[in-house]
Each structure stands twice: as C-alpha cells, then as structure tokens.
Design an enzyme around this catalytic site. Structure first.
Site, mmCIF file in Angstrom:
data_model
loop_
_atom_site.group_PDB
_atom_site.id
_atom_site.type_symbol
_atom_site.label_atom_id
_atom_site.label_comp_id
_atom_site.label_asym_id
_atom_site.label_seq_id
_atom_site.Cartn_x
_atom_site.Cartn_y
_atom_site.Cartn_z
ATOM 1 N N THR A 171 -9.969 -5.136 0.960
ATOM 2 C CA THR A 171 -10.891 -5.589 2.011
ATOM 3 C C THR A 171 -11.591 -4.433 2.728
ATOM 4 O O THR A 171 -12.502 -4.671 3.509
ATOM 5 C CB THR A 171 -10.121 -6.394 3.080
ATOM 6 O OG1 THR A 171 -9.092 -5.540 3.601
ATOM 7 C CG2 THR A 171 -9.489 -7.644 2.502
ATOM 8 N N ASP A 175 0.820 -1.222 0.000
ATOM 9 C CA ASP A 175 0.000 0.000 0.000
ATOM 10 C C ASP A 175 0.848 1.264 0.000
ATOM 11 O O ASP A 175 0.451 2.294 0.557
ATOM 12 C CB ASP A 175 -0.974 0.029 1.198
ATOM 13 C CG ASP A 175 -1.754 -1.258 1.331
ATOM 14 O OD1 ASP A 175 -2.228 -1.734 0.291
ATOM 15 O OD2 ASP A 175 -1.863 -1.796 2.443
ATOM 16 N N LYS A 209 2.161 2.078 -5.140
ATOM 17 C CA LYS A 209 2.885 1.595 -6.329
ATOM 18 C C LYS A 209 2.064 1.789 -7.594
ATOM 19 O O LYS A 209 2.597 2.154 -8.628
ATOM 20 C CB LYS A 209 3.207 0.099 -6.199
ATOM 21 C CG LYS A 209 4.191 -0.228 -5.101
ATOM 22 C CD LYS A 209 4.441 -1.718 -5.012
ATOM 23 C CE LYS A 209 3.244 -2.512 -4.512
ATOM 24 N NZ LYS A 209 2.845 -2.266 -3.126
ATOM 25 N N ARG A 215 -6.178 0.644 7.908
ATOM 26 C CA ARG A 215 -4.751 0.331 8.023
ATOM 27 C C ARG A 215 -4.187 0.941 9.294
ATOM 28 O O ARG A 215 -4.602 2.026 9.702
ATOM 29 C CB ARG A 215 -3.993 0.892 6.815
ATOM 30 C CG ARG A 215 -4.430 0.256 5.513
ATOM 31 C CD ARG A 215 -3.673 0.831 4.321
ATOM 32 N NE ARG A 215 -4.202 0.289 3.083
ATOM 33 C CZ ARG A 215 -4.363 0.979 1.944
ATOM 34 N NH1 ARG A 215 -3.997 2.243 1.880
ATOM 35 N NH2 ARG A 215 -4.859 0.390 0.886
ATOM 36 N N LYS A 245 -0.037 3.982 -8.574
ATOM 37 C CA LYS A 245 0.018 5.320 -9.176
ATOM 38 C C LYS A 245 1.364 5.546 -9.868
ATOM 39 O O LYS A 245 1.423 6.088 -10.970
ATOM 40 C CB LYS A 245 -0.213 6.370 -8.084
ATOM 41 C CG LYS A 245 0.451 7.649 -8.420
ATOM 42 C CD LYS A 245 -0.258 8.864 -8.050
ATOM 43 C CE LYS A 245 0.529 10.033 -8.602
ATOM 44 N NZ LYS A 245 0.379 11.204 -7.813
ATOM 45 N N GLY A 293 -4.350 -4.534 -4.408
ATOM 46 C CA GLY A 293 -5.365 -3.624 -4.924
ATOM 47 C C GLY A 293 -4.727 -2.289 -5.214
ATOM 48 O O GLY A 293 -4.014 -1.750 -4.379
ATOM 49 N N HIS A 294 -4.908 -1.822 -6.421
ATOM 50 C CA HIS A 294 -4.376 -0.517 -6.784
ATOM 51 C C HIS A 294 -5.538 0.438 -6.938
ATOM 52 O O HIS A 294 -6.474 0.134 -7.673
ATOM 53 C CB HIS A 294 -3.695 -0.564 -8.153
ATOM 54 C CG HIS A 294 -2.407 -1.297 -8.146
ATOM 55 N ND1 HIS A 294 -1.547 -1.299 -7.087
ATOM 56 C CD2 HIS A 294 -1.816 -2.030 -9.108
ATOM 57 C CE1 HIS A 294 -0.491 -2.012 -7.394
ATOM 58 N NE2 HIS A 294 -0.629 -2.479 -8.606
ATOM 59 N N GLN A 316 2.111 -6.065 -3.038
ATOM 60 C CA GLN A 316 2.419 -6.057 -1.593
ATOM 61 C C GLN A 316 3.727 -5.302 -1.346
ATOM 62 O O GLN A 316 4.044 -4.408 -2.110
ATOM 63 C CB GLN A 316 2.491 -7.488 -1.032
ATOM 64 C CG GLN A 316 1.142 -8.197 -0.951
ATOM 65 C CD GLN A 316 0.771 -8.939 -2.209
ATOM 66 O OE1 GLN A 316 1.588 -9.599 -2.807
ATOM 67 N NE2 GLN A 316 -0.480 -8.847 -2.604
#
Ligand code: IMP
Length: 429
Positions: free
Chosen positions: A301, A13, A16, A305, A18, A40-41, A224
């Site tokens: 999800t 997170d 990456k 965070r 972007k 997830g991007h 990741q």
C-alpha cells in the site's frame, strides 16, 4: 530432505521474502499457505528490484516449483497481472513452475468493495486493512459462500451461485453506502480468469505428498507475521488468517509430523502498519530515522510503517506459538550509526512484570516496556562477508538476543541484496 516453515515473529515485513529467496536456491518446492495479495515481498536481485504479492519468491530460481496452497485467498486479476509481468521480465512462470491449489478461494470484486466500504465508514473503528478484500473473502470461505478457483472453470455452477451471492453482497454494499456491482460485469471476466488459470490448477496437497516421498526439500513461506494472526495477534487489529506455523499444515494439506524446522524471521527493530498497540513504538526522530533508513513503507500500500525498538517479549512469545527452532535476523545494517541500542526484555503492567504478550488489547496498550541498553556501532555492515568481521558491538547485540531467546541465530541479513547475507547454519545442505 528438509522441510522448513518460515514465519515472521513480529507484525509482518520482517524481510521474509529475502530469506526465502536466499534459501530457495536449495529448495525444490516453495509453498505459500495463507494470506493473499495483502502481503508484499520486495526482492533485490543484482540491484534490480522486484515486488511480489502472491507468487512465492522461489520463482526466480530455475529449479524451484512454486506452490500457492489451499489456505491462500487469490485475487485472479492480481495473480494474472503478476504472472504476465514476470513473463515480460523473462522469468519462467509456466504451469510446470507454478502450481495453484484448485481449493484456494477467489477474491471477488465485492470482497474488495466491502473491505473498502467498511473501512471508509466514519465513526467506526478502522482496522487499517490493505483494502484488498482479504477479510471478506475468508469470511465467505468459512460462511460457505465462497468460490474456489476450480469453480471459475465451471460456467453453469459459477453462474447460478454468483447470482445468489451477488444479491446479498449488493444489499450489503448499498447499505454501507457503496455502489452495487453488476452480474454481467463480473461473470464473463471471472470465467476468462478461470480459463487462464486452469493449466496451473491442481491438487497441491497430493503434489506435496509425492514430493515429500520423493525426498524433495520443501519450504513453506508464511505471509504477514505472528502478531497479525487471527487468534494470537493483537485482535481485532490483525489479518484474517492464522499466520503461525501450524497453519502451514492446514493451509497446504501437509501433515505436522513431516515438518522438521521452523525458522523465525526477526527484524533487528520492530515495525507495524495499520492500527493497534505497539509497546516499543518510537513516535520521534528515532522512529523517523528507522523508517527512512530502513525504507519502511508498505510494499503493498506504500503506507509509512510505524517503527520502534526490538521487542524481545514479542519474539519470545512468537517462538512459543510457532515452535521456532532457529532465527534469521534481518536489516541489522539499518541500526549502524546509532550510539545506543535498546532491547525490550519485559513488560511492566501495573505491579506485574510480564515476559509474554498478553491476550487483550487493553493490557498490551497499557504495558510499559522495560529495556536493556547496549552500545551501538558505526560501521557499515553491507560489505561484510563473514560473521567474524562484524564489529564487536554488533556481535554483542546478537549474543544478547540469542541468550534471551534461547534459540540459535542461523542467518544474519546485512543489506537488501541477496549477497548481503551471513549464513551461520545451512538449513538446506
Ligand atoms: P488485511 O490483511 O488487509 O485485512 O489487513 C489487516 C491488518 O493486517 C492491517 O493492519 C494490515 O496493515 C496488516 N497486514 C496485512 N498484510 C500485511 C503484511 O504483509 N505486512 C504487514 N502488515 C500486513
């Protein structure tokens, strides 16, 4: 032409997606090499938000070919859903644009069920997985019980193997207190997925070899982050693949001598989802502020965070593990308005001072971060177009990071949009 690997230097997170999106404008190929739809991007293009889990973010650029390599585990249901959604939004996702390794392994319904059943059992240590079946799928790959995507296009072979594998999976599921799965419910559906995906499947290693020899620029997009790596992360609170740059080679069938640059993505502070030690975590108002301002909720999800100060000890260790040659700093704008900023520059462990991340959880959970403090800045960075316009305190923060890590910063991201990006060195000239 350049070949570049992009990796996260923290717990994922880092933003990456972007950076990949910005660089992809000049890349001919963008390759995913590990992980699955646990990633997830979130991308913002012309104020419109897109979330991708499997398809590389290069898909939004007309001249870029996106590759899903052999090291990725693919949930066909999710992939097909993603393809269809993008098509509905008018994006070209034809087999000319998206190439998928026929060797990539398939996430089956029992992988998801096992992942969730194991996590749900009381009195057991939870990993806090995404529940997407990633770990069980990699287990079967290594256990030689897995299905490669190409297997879904061979009905007889698939039928026989599925019957045997399902027997064992149902035994496990029932013993874990979950419902068994029916053969009929899986077989027909997965054969259909195989037919749908067939035009996209090929030997992507050959494709990349040819591309390299035709002087294409190739970007390998890690998912990741370094400390979720199965070997070097905070084991067992990690994902089930090697997330470090070395796996760009085995996860795509590309030789290490052909990789030129490794770009490490560093979020201007630290976050992690799931369980596990986190030395610079701020379980206080500052942590909440970073979460709210930085939108720190999982794109896969939706989980909040955990947030804390930038841990340079981690990033330094990531530089060593990945062979990082340059850095991109992301979400710098989120720090605007904080009076003082802290950077963790060493760990105190008993009477020892550490400048690297220790191997064991016990040690990492016991370290005390040693911080250096810097003055913050008030200004909104999202309007800034050139490095020179950054407030002096922001430049000082960046300089401190660069001096400590001894690796140059090539890119600074100052907001969520494609436009909010200061490029100090063009990696794909
Ligand atoms: P899994 O990859 O679903 O097995 O989850 C293992 C651990 O990795 C959990 O702590 C997840 O939250 C974490 N994880 C997996 N993918 C990502 C990601 O893309 N970003 C951040 N954490 C992740």
């Amino acid at each position: 032409m350049p070949t570049l690997v992009i990796v996260g230097t923290q717990w994922g997170d880092e933003g990456k997606g972007k950076i990949v999106d910005v660089l992809t404008e000049k890349a001919h190929y963008v390759v995913r090499f590990q992980g699955g739809n646990n990633a997830g991007h979130t991308l913002v293009i012309n104020q419109k938000k897109y979330i991708l889990h499997l398809i590389p973010s290069g898909i939004f650029h007309a001249n870029t070919i996106c590759v899903i390599g052999n090291g990725v585990v693919v949930d066909p249901e999710v992939l097909i859903g993603e393809i269809e959604k993008l098509k509905d939004q008018g994006i070209d996702v034809s087999p000319q644009k998206l190439k998928i390794s026929e060797r990539a392994h398939t996430i089956m319904p029992y992988h998801r069920a096992l992942d969730q059943a194991r996590e749900a059992i009381a009195n057991r240590d939870k990993i806090g997985t995404t529940g997407r079946g990633i770990g069980p799928c990699y287990e079967d790959k290594v256990g030689r019980r897995g299905f490669r995507l190409i297997d879904l296009t061979k009905p007889d072979f698939f039928k026989e193997k599925l019957k045997k594998v399902l027997e064992e999976k149902n035994f496990l599921l029932q013993n874990l207190g979950a419902e068994p799965l029916s053969f009929e419910g899986i077989y027909e559906r997965y054969i259909q997925y195989g037919q749908y995906l067939k035009p996209y499947l090929c030997d992507t290693s050959q494709l990349l070899w040819e591309a390299y020899h035709n002087k294409a620029s190739i970007l390998f997009e890690g998912a990741q982050g370094t400390f979720l790596d199965i070997d070097f992360g905070t084991y067992p609170y990690v994902t089930s693949s090697n997330t470090i740059a070395g796996n760009a080679c085995s996860g795509s069938g590309f030789g290490p001598s052909q990789i030129e640059e490794v770009l490490g993505i560093v979020k201007a502070y630290t976050t992690r989802v799931g369980e596990g030690p986190f030395p610079t975590e701020q379980k206080n108002a500052l942590g909440e502020l970073l979460r709210e301002k930085g939108g720190e909720f999982g794109s896969t999800t939706g989980r909040p965070r955990r947030c804390g100060w930038l841990d340079l000890v981690m990033v330094k260790t990531a530089i060593q593990l990945n062979g990082i040659t340059g850095l991109a700093i992301t979400k710098l704008d989120v720090l605007s308005g904080l009076e003082r900023l802290k950077l963790c520059t060493a760990y105190k462990l008993g009477d020892r001072i550490l400048s690297y991340v220790p191997s064991t959880l016990d040690e990492l959970a016991s370290v005390e971060p040693i911080y250096e403090e810097l003055p913050g800045w008030e200004e909104d960075l999202t309007k800034i177009k050139h490095y020179e316009e950054l407030p002096q305190q922001t430049k000082n923060y960046l300089k401190k990071i660069e001096d400590y890590l001894k690796v140059p910063i090539h890119i600074i991201s100052t907001g969520p949009d494609r436009e909010n990006c200061l490029i100090l060195k063009h990696l794909f000239p």
